[in-house]
Design a protein around this motif. Sequence first.
Motif, PDB file in Angstrom:
ATOM      1  N   LYS A  74      12.649   7.444  14.767  1.00 36.84           N
ATOM      2  CA  LYS A  74      12.378   6.016  14.663  1.00 36.84           C
ATOM      3  C   LYS A  74      11.001   5.787  14.055  1.00 36.84           C
ATOM      4  CE  LYS A  74      13.281   3.408  18.225  1.00 36.84           C
ATOM      5  NZ  LYS A  74      13.340   2.916  19.618  1.00 36.84           N
ATOM      6  N   LEU A  75      10.830   4.620  13.451  1.00 36.70           N
ATOM      7  CA  LEU A  75       9.509   4.245  12.964  1.00 36.70           C
ATOM      8  C   LEU A  75       8.534   4.148  14.134  1.00 36.70           C
ATOM      9  CD1 LEU A  75      10.118   1.409  10.336  1.00 36.70           C
ATOM     10  CD2 LEU A  75       8.950   3.576   9.936  1.00 36.70           C
ATOM     11  N   ASP A  76       7.351   4.671  13.954  1.00 33.21           N
ATOM     12  CA  ASP A  76       6.292   4.531  14.943  1.00 33.21           C
ATOM     13  C   ASP A  76       5.589   3.204  14.662  1.00 33.21           C
ATOM     14  OD1 ASP A  76       4.059   4.653  16.556  1.00 33.21           O
ATOM     15  OD2 ASP A  76       3.636   6.759  16.140  1.00 33.21           O
ATOM     16  N   LEU A  77       6.076   2.138  15.282  1.00 33.23           N
ATOM     17  CA  LEU A  77       5.588   0.796  14.965  1.00 33.23           C
ATOM     18  C   LEU A  77       4.115   0.625  15.319  1.00 33.23           C
ATOM     19  CD1 LEU A  77       8.678  -1.300  16.112  1.00 33.23           C
ATOM     20  CD2 LEU A  77       8.084  -0.553  13.808  1.00 33.23           C
ATOM     21  N   LYS A  78       3.685   1.319  16.365  1.00 33.71           N
ATOM     22  CA  LYS A  78       2.270   1.232  16.728  1.00 33.71           C
ATOM     23  C   LYS A  78       1.402   1.803  15.610  1.00 33.71           C
ATOM     24  CE  LYS A  78      -1.059   2.821  20.209  1.00 33.71           C
ATOM     25  NZ  LYS A  78      -1.252   3.667  21.408  1.00 33.71           N
ATOM     26  N   ARG A  79       1.768   2.972  15.113  1.00 33.43           N
ATOM     27  CA  ARG A  79       0.990   3.603  14.040  1.00 33.43           C
ATOM     28  C   ARG A  79       1.129   2.827  12.727  1.00 33.43           C
ATOM     29  NH1 ARG A  79      -3.390   5.035  12.284  1.00 33.43           N
ATOM     30  NH2 ARG A  79      -3.403   6.558  10.579  1.00 33.43           N
ATOM     31  N   VAL A  80       2.312   2.245  12.474  1.00 33.41           N
ATOM     32  CA  VAL A  80       2.500   1.417  11.283  1.00 33.41           C
ATOM     33  C   VAL A  80       1.502   0.262  11.286  1.00 33.41           C
ATOM     34  CG1 VAL A  80       4.056  -0.256  10.191  1.00 33.41           C
ATOM     35  CG2 VAL A  80       4.912   1.995  10.828  1.00 33.41           C
ATOM     36  N   GLY A  81       1.373  -0.410  12.451  1.00 36.61           N
ATOM     37  CA  GLY A  81       0.436  -1.526  12.555  1.00 36.61           C
ATOM     38  C   GLY A  81      -1.005  -1.095  12.368  1.00 36.61           C
ATOM     39  N   GLU A  82      -1.368   0.052  12.981  1.00 34.58           N
ATOM     40  CA  GLU A  82      -2.738   0.566  12.834  1.00 34.58           C
ATOM     41  C   GLU A  82      -3.049   0.912  11.380  1.00 34.58           C
ATOM     42  OE1 GLU A  82      -3.041   2.680  17.274  1.00 34.58           O
ATOM     43  OE2 GLU A  82      -2.639   3.872  15.465  1.00 34.58           O
ATOM     44  N   LEU A  83      -2.084   1.574  10.741  1.00 32.92           N
ATOM     45  CA  LEU A  83      -2.281   1.987   9.353  1.00 32.92           C
ATOM     46  C   LEU A  83      -2.414   0.769   8.434  1.00 32.92           C
ATOM     47  CD1 LEU A  83      -2.475   4.503   7.601  1.00 32.92           C
ATOM     48  CD2 LEU A  83       0.019   4.494   7.391  1.00 32.92           C
ATOM     49  N   ALA A  84      -1.587  -0.256   8.689  1.00 35.61           N
ATOM     50  CA  ALA A  84      -1.654  -1.467   7.872  1.00 35.61           C
ATOM     51  C   ALA A  84      -3.006  -2.160   8.022  1.00 35.61           C
ATOM     52  CB  ALA A  84      -0.523  -2.420   8.267  1.00 35.61           C
ATOM     53  N   ARG A  85      -3.522  -2.207   9.242  1.00 35.98           N
ATOM     54  CA  ARG A  85      -4.825  -2.849   9.456  1.00 35.98           C
ATOM     55  C   ARG A  85      -5.951  -2.037   8.806  1.00 35.98           C
ATOM     56  NH1 ARG A  85      -2.179  -4.184  14.280  1.00 35.98           N
ATOM     57  NH2 ARG A  85      -2.905  -2.303  15.358  1.00 35.98           N
ATOM     58  N   GLU A  86      -5.819  -0.714   8.849  1.00 35.06           N
ATOM     59  CA  GLU A  86      -6.830   0.137   8.191  1.00 35.06           C
ATOM     60  C   GLU A  86      -6.840  -0.100   6.681  1.00 35.06           C
ATOM     61  OE1 GLU A  86      -5.942   4.156   9.170  1.00 35.06           O
ATOM     62  OE2 GLU A  86      -6.121   3.850  11.333  1.00 35.06           O
ATOM     63  N   LEU A  87      -5.668  -0.111   6.075  1.00 35.81           N
ATOM     64  CA  LEU A  87      -5.571  -0.253   4.626  1.00 35.81           C
ATOM     65  C   LEU A  87      -5.942  -1.661   4.161  1.00 35.81           C
ATOM     66  CD1 LEU A  87      -2.250   1.745   4.102  1.00 35.81           C
ATOM     67  CD2 LEU A  87      -4.536   2.469   3.419  1.00 35.81           C
ATOM     68  N   TYR A 108       0.842  -1.195   0.000  1.00 32.91           N
ATOM     69  CA  TYR A 108       0.000   0.000   0.000  1.00 32.91           C
ATOM     70  C   TYR A 108       0.881   1.250   0.000  1.00 32.91           C
ATOM     71  CZ  TYR A 108      -3.556  -3.380   1.418  1.00 32.91           C
ATOM     72  OH  TYR A 108      -4.408  -4.461   1.467  1.00 32.91           O
ATOM     73  N   THR A 109       0.467   2.215  -0.813  1.00 36.20           N
ATOM     74  CA  THR A 109       1.196   3.478  -0.889  1.00 36.20           C
ATOM     75  C   THR A 109       0.690   4.426   0.194  1.00 36.20           C
ATOM     76  OG1 THR A 109       1.415   3.212  -3.275  1.00 36.20           O
ATOM     77  CG2 THR A 109       1.796   5.419  -2.376  1.00 36.20           C
ATOM     78  N   VAL A 110       1.627   5.001   0.950  1.00 34.17           N
ATOM     79  CA  VAL A 110       1.289   5.980   1.984  1.00 34.17           C
ATOM     80  C   VAL A 110       2.094   7.245   1.720  1.00 34.17           C
ATOM     81  CG1 VAL A 110       0.682   4.278   3.743  1.00 34.17           C
ATOM     82  CG2 VAL A 110       3.056   5.046   3.536  1.00 34.17           C
ATOM     83  N   GLU A 111       1.542   8.365   2.118  1.00 35.40           N
ATOM     84  CA  GLU A 111       2.204   9.644   1.850  1.00 35.40           C
ATOM     85  C   GLU A 111       3.564   9.720   2.528  1.00 35.40           C
ATOM     86  OE1 GLU A 111       1.377  14.438   2.452  1.00 35.40           O
ATOM     87  OE2 GLU A 111      -0.272  13.001   2.643  1.00 35.40           O
ATOM     88  N   ALA A 112       3.645   9.210   3.760  1.00 33.09           N
ATOM     89  CA  ALA A 112       4.910   9.194   4.501  1.00 33.09           C
ATOM     90  C   ALA A 112       4.844   8.076   5.524  1.00 33.09           C
ATOM     91  CB  ALA A 112       5.162  10.533   5.194  1.00 33.09           C
ATOM     92  N   LEU A 113       6.000   7.514   5.873  1.00 35.10           N
ATOM     93  CA  LEU A 113       6.037   6.470   6.891  1.00 35.10           C
ATOM     94  C   LEU A 113       5.889   7.114   8.267  1.00 35.10           C
ATOM     95  CD1 LEU A 113       8.996   4.298   5.541  1.00 35.10           C
ATOM     96  CD2 LEU A 113       6.543   3.969   5.167  1.00 35.10           C
ATOM     97  N   PRO A 114       5.056   6.554   9.149  1.00 36.97           N
ATOM     98  CA  PRO A 114       4.871   7.143  10.484  1.00 36.97           C
ATOM     99  C   PRO A 114       6.168   7.075  11.286  1.00 36.97           C
ATOM    100  CG  PRO A 114       3.138   5.543   9.985  1.00 36.97           C
ATOM    101  CD  PRO A 114       4.180   5.392   8.932  1.00 36.97           C
ATOM    102  N   THR A 115       6.565   8.196  11.860  1.00 38.32           N
ATOM    103  CA  THR A 115       7.781   8.239  12.672  1.00 38.32           C
ATOM    104  C   THR A 115       7.507   8.943  13.995  1.00 38.32           C
ATOM    105  OG1 THR A 115       8.493  10.297  11.622  1.00 38.32           O
ATOM    106  CG2 THR A 115       9.329   8.235  10.681  1.00 38.32           C
ATOM    107  N   LEU A 116       8.418   8.705  14.937  1.00 37.14           N
ATOM    108  CA  LEU A 116       8.371   9.366  16.239  1.00 37.14           C
ATOM    109  C   LEU A 116       9.249  10.604  16.215  1.00 37.14           C
ATOM    110  CD1 LEU A 116       8.840   6.072  18.262  1.00 37.14           C
ATOM    111  CD2 LEU A 116       6.699   7.335  18.036  1.00 37.14           C
ATOM    112  N   GLY A 117       9.242  11.343  17.323  1.00 35.56           N
ATOM    113  CA  GLY A 117      10.052  12.555  17.402  1.00 35.56           C
ATOM    114  C   GLY A 117      11.533  12.291  17.257  1.00 35.56           C
ATOM    115  N   SER A 118      11.986  11.072  17.615  1.00 38.74           N
ATOM    116  CA  SER A 118      13.404  10.727  17.512  1.00 38.74           C
ATOM    117  C   SER A 118      13.793  10.307  16.103  1.00 38.74           C
ATOM    118  CB  SER A 118      13.727   9.575  18.473  1.00 38.74           C
ATOM    119  OG  SER A 118      12.998   8.419  18.112  1.00 38.74           O
TER     120      SER A 118
END
Length: 700
Positions: A684-697, A672-682
């Motif tokens: 790093k990948l925001d793995l929680k948001r990555v999982g949520e986004l994947a389940r939504e798509l 799935y194409t996403v505008e940008a990969l979810p990241t944290l302030g540091s």
Amino acid sequence: MLSFLAGLVVRLLVRFRAYGRDRVPRRGGVLLVANRIGPLDRLLLRAACPRSVRILPDRGYDVAEVAAALDGGGCVLMFPEGAVSGSGHLRAFGGELDAVLAATTKSVDVVPACLGGLWGGRWSQSPGQHTDAAGVMFGEPLPKATPAADLRLAVEVLRADLALKLSDFTPLVHQGFVRTMVSFRGLFRPAVIDYAAGEKTLTGGKLFVGAICVTSYLRGRVGDAPNVGVWLPTSLGGALANLAIAFLGRASVNLNYTAGAGAVASAARQAGLKVVVTSKRFLMRFPLELPDDIQRIYLEDVLAAVTKGQQTRTFLMALLLPAWVIERFVLGLHRHKTDDVLTIVFSSGSTGEPKGVVLTHRNIASNVDAAVRTIRIEPTDTLMGVLPFFHSFGYTVCLWAPLVAGAAVVYSPDPRAAKDVGAIVKKHAVSILLSTATFLRLYLRRCEPDDFRSIRLLICGAEKLPVKLQDEFHARLGVLPMEGYGCTELSPVVSTNLPAVTVGGETQECNTRGTVGRPVVGVAVRAFTQEEREPLPPGTEGVLCAKGPNVMAGYLHQPEKTKEAVRDGWYNTGDVGLVRADGFIQITGRVSRFAKIGGEMVPLERLEDELHDLYGGTDRVLTVTAVPDEKRGERLVVLVVPEAAGGIGALLGQLRARGLPNLWVPDARDCYTVEALPTLGSGKLDLKRVGELARELAKV
């Protein structure tokens, strides 16, 4: 008599303690193996050993003669590293150790021994911090068939145990700040250069005055709550707030202003916050959504309340009174104990609700001490502080380490403002930059080679640092980034690669790309089995655990999770990897980053690395995660940014050509194409948001 005289000399030179002397067998052949730090090594070990001991030179001894001495029941001390360490790291043990043991014909006990507290003082290769305490510790005897790599690891574990003992004598970080700033040299040298609102430079004396004035203002306003929130960027204001809270004997909670309102509210609730220190200016950019019963204290009001007379009196106090008088009678810091809580750092919540990591004075002081000694942060250095204080790396290394070491620190609140960071580094001849791979990619595109000419050390943590990115950064900007490693629960510094050093004409390599370096002084790392938590030999892959005085006190209000994470002093990092025979740590994945498909484990991070390698370049353009699947338990999902979306099908086809199992290859329909990969302030990948986004798509 020799041991007595050695002990007398040693006690005149350093504060010395010996531990585990009863572990050295009183009879029979004993081979002591120890780390090598500097000129006092032999004296300390001779003074500590309960037996008369023959000490071998680093090199050039007769193996057969040494073996005969051991067979005759003698006690021999060997330094298997073969030379003094130039970095403080424990180096690989040479083949002479195996040769000596192989040449013995009788039973011989091998006793690991270690020296601690010397590295970074006047008696080592590093001109860093003054040594307050030194010690020797002996371990349990091991059979002579123990491989050299295992003996090296035994010495490293022993060094962590000794560091825990010596951490009782390490000055607390706010004490170190007072001693550094109140010194005559510290009073008049630049300490902080702040870019939060324009450019402002404070000497050590002015910084000390500011910290004392903020402390006086807060003393009657923070109430009786043990924890005080901070909602401020990486800045002079953020540093003053944290200093004042520490002086008051409270724990600071630096709230993550890049997280969602839910995560911030959760952190405030868990910490029982009643007061948050912030600024009106910062709230205009990052509004703070918390209940009205949590009091806000604004830095603008604090500064308005400080009078010229107060500033003058405080500066004269710093000029005329010794540091110990200010510590004890003005600030009462002697009442603060090593196991008092200094800060609570909330995890990013990348895989769930944020957890409060409770870090004590012992944790932070020992980790600051280890970082200063290993990285060699010196008063002549200028450190670039761009990492936020709500990030444990920012709190420990960007806030406390330079203030304790006496180095200047430049604060810039936005690490993503690449052109500004480059200009600041160039203007102030910054020598140490701490960053992440994500931010390096920004600097690579927007900074000029001349911007980074002054940097002698660039260390990246928080996420994997690809070798391709290292090469490209080095080729274009002239600095080779070094990869380090840490965890919030470990205060956070665990290990780092460093530039090569030369000792006695010999070059010692301290950087192995593709690894996260060797552990810093006083920290041990080894691999364990995941379920039983049984130790594994060097070179064997398992879950990585770390030990030392930097291991957290625990998770806030979660004793069961604490017991699960920390066993017998070892913290389970959740990272999968191995410790090589030479001590370098190689991370191969993360326990939580596996998908279970049809009963088989598929490493998501390995898949990401393979796809990025096929794509080329240094930018992170995709991530792989897993979603529930009725037939096979889970299935793979790829999130990809637009510029790489068109070629994703071809990349998947090439995975099979590389020999990866079909089970590991995602279906093109699950990309799935996403505008940008979810990241944290540091970064790093925001793995929680990555999982949520994947389940939504994927609509599961």
